[in-house]
Design an enzyme around this catalytic site. Structure first.
Site, short mmCIF file in Angstrom:
data_model
loop_
_atom_site.label_atom_id
_atom_site.label_comp_id
_atom_site.label_asym_id
_atom_site.label_seq_id
_atom_site.Cartn_x
_atom_site.Cartn_y
_atom_site.Cartn_z
CG ASN A 515 0.77 14.51 1.52
OD1 ASN A 515 0.43 13.36 1.77
ND2 ASN A 515 0.49 15.11 0.38
CE LYS A 516 -1.34 12.37 10.14
NZ LYS A 516 -1.48 13.83 10.03
CB CYS A 517 -0.45 10.00 1.23
SG CYS A 517 -2.19 9.76 1.67
CG HIS A 518 3.18 11.76 -0.85
ND1 HIS A 518 1.89 12.26 -0.91
CD2 HIS A 518 3.37 11.05 -1.99
CE1 HIS A 518 1.34 11.90 -2.06
NE2 HIS A 518 2.20 11.16 -2.72
#
EC number: 2.3.2.26
Length: 545
Positions: A515-518
């Site tokens: 999960n690139k956002c996190h």
């Protein structure tokens, strides 16, 4: 400043001035050419050993004068010469900067030659520099004087840390509210241009990504993922705004200038209006791109592209050396001009049939001087021709595009801050250098979720596997998890959110996901290191979400 050395100042300053002028007229190929076994005769009056000694003396003088706590003494007369100390400082500094510029392009000095860190407490220097910047004083303060004029005397890590402190203080001063926008996946750059061009780009921005069917994917601040997509789109050379040299380093395309030139020949007013409208639109894109590059640097994100050296020089307001800078734009043209510079046979020059004009793609040749198409290049005027060609290609062709880009960039970051850095330093700030990934630092700042912790068997196996990766594989892993293949400049403590590892159950058939956002990596509890390695590499290079 001791009067006992008054007799030394006149010859020192004379040598400084003469050597400065000599270097400005000397090509890189003529510096130490004999020592480097080139075929070009050296025009350098000093040997390498002599230049090392001379520049070290200048370095110590310049640092002492710039770091003087009471800058009022700079108004006093120097002993033995009819100059103020500030004039002495300026002349010594210019010579030092010219020598350092040559060393930056083609290193010939010892690795620690330019540093004074053994003489000062860097922590105290940092705190004093930050304090001086906050005071917004009208006079030249000691630490800022050093950073803006002889920054190479301070280690680059210290300068980067000071830069981040400057930015952090600027963020506190900026009280603008948050801007919220929605951007469509597949049109990130265009939507950002339409919605963010007029906002305070230094203020917080919350971006929501909307997929092809109108569903919100994520809502976050201006994240690494957004910048990765935006810069991938905006620097795509198919758009026609940017070109690349042989090293794949970018610089503005001269197409807007060509449109401007072509519209001068158009008689119909409507055609002129259309052409000028296109120019204005294109220049707005350069301006916006500059703002977004500034935003990325301002907030510690990576741009991830390399800019050509001659273009980076413009960031610092440095005087271009023209012919030598041309190497980073058009290597073949540079080689041709160097050959012309060395040519002294009038008959050879006549055979070349070169005139004071230059070809412009899709247009008539551009005259470098009035009636240049009919004026031949000779032995006597060849240096003028070389300078005019270099200036045209490096500056005049992309003048409008460059000005628009830098207006945007300086909307975000004060030009003084860039003067602390060299080309290579800015390349690091942009994230376009191949910085090594320090696994010890990454592990120290990694967090865990679910059943995982640092001593858990699968986690231990993970770190063993990653330790066996080469740097390219480590960068691929980092990009898989965070959208960026380069580590933060000052270490993973600055990665927000922290690199996080979470367990994904016990079913070993599944691949790791991210999960690139996190900055979150999830993988099952694999029972063997080899299986973990195979699955991890498969996920990384397959681009699994």
């Amino acid at each position: 400043m001791d009067a006992a050395f008054s007799s030394a100042w006149p010859p020192l300053l004379l040598l400084s001035d003469l050597y400065t002028r000599s270097l400005l007229a000397m090509g890189d190929d003529e510096l130490f050419s004999i020592e480097y076994n080139t075929t070009t005769a050296s025009r350098n009056q000093l040997t390498r050993i002599e230049l090392i000694d001379f520049s070290k003396k200048l370095l110590n003088i310049a640092y002492a004068l710039w770091s003087k706590e009471d800058q009022r003494v700079m108004e006093e007369r120097a002993p033995g010469i009819n100059l103020k100390w500030e004039d002495v400082r300026e002349r010594v500094t210019i010579c030092l900067q010219v020598i350092h510029a040559r060393d930056s392009r083609n290193p010939f000095m010892p690795s620690d030659h330019w540093l004074v860190n053994s003489q000062i407490d860097m922590n105290a220097f940092t705190e004093a520099a930050v304090s001086e910047e906050q005071s917004q004083a009208n006079y030249v303060s000691p630490r800022l004087g050093v950073l803006n004029n002889i920054p190479f005397t301070i280690p680059v890590d210290v300068r980067k840390s000071i830069f981040q402190r400057f930015v952090a203080n600027d963020m506190v001063r900026d009280k603008s509210g948050k801007t919220r926008v929605s951007l469509r996946r597949g049109s990130i750059a265009q939507d950002a241009f339409d919605k963010l061009e007029g906002v305070d780009i230094k203020a917080p921005i919350e971006i929501t990504i909307v997929d092809e069917i109108g569903q919100e994917e994520a809502s976050d601040g201006v994240s690494e993922a957004f910048f990765s997509i935006f810069f991938h789109e905006v620097f795509n050379r198919d758009r026609g705004f940017w070109l690349a040299n042989e090293k794949q380093e970018l610089y503005p395309s001269p197409h807007a200038t060509k449109r401007e030139l072509s519209c001068r020949d158009v008689v119909q007013d409507s055609a002129v209006d259309y052409s000028m409208g296109r120019i204005e639109h294109d220049l707005k894109w350069y301006h916006f791109t500059g703002r977004m590059v500034g935003k990325a640097i301002y907030e510690g994100h990576f741009v991830g592209v390399s800019f050509a050296g001659f273009f980076l020089n413009k960031w610092f307001g440095k005087q271009e050396s023209f012919l030598d800078d041309l190497q980073s734009l058009d290597y073949d043209l540079w080689q041709g001009l160097v050959k012309l510079k060395r040519c002294t046979d009038p008959q050879d020059l006549k055979n070349y049939s070169i005139y004071f004009s230059i070809d412009v793609e899709g247009k008539e040749p551009h005259d470098l001087i009035p009636n240049g198409s009919n004026i031949a290049v000779t032995r006597e005027n060849r240096l003028q021709y070389i300078q005019l060609v270099s200036r045209y290609r490096l500056s005049e062709q992309i003048k409008l595009q460059t000005e628009a880009f830098f207006q945007g960039l300086l909307d975000v970051i004060d030009s003084r801050f860039f003067r602390m850095f060299s080309q290579q330093d800015v390349t690091d700030l942009l994230g376009s250098a191949s910085l090594p990934i320090d696994l010890v630092d990454l592990r120290r700042h990694t967090e865990y979720e679910g059943l995982y912790h640092d001593a858990e068997a699968s986690v231990t196996a993970f770190w063993t596997v990653v330790d066996s990766f080469d740097q390219d594989e480590r960068r691929a892993l980092l990009k898989f998890v965070t959208s960026c293949s380069r580590p933060p400049l000052l270490g993973f403590k600055d990665l927000v959110p922290n690199f996080t590892i979470c367990d994904a159950g016990s079913d070993e058939q599944y691949l790791p996901t991210a999960n690139k956002c996190h900055n979150l990596l999830k993988f099952p509890r694999y029972k063997s290191e080899q299986l973990l390695r195979n699955k991890l590499l498969q996920a990384i290079y397959a681009g699994c979400p």
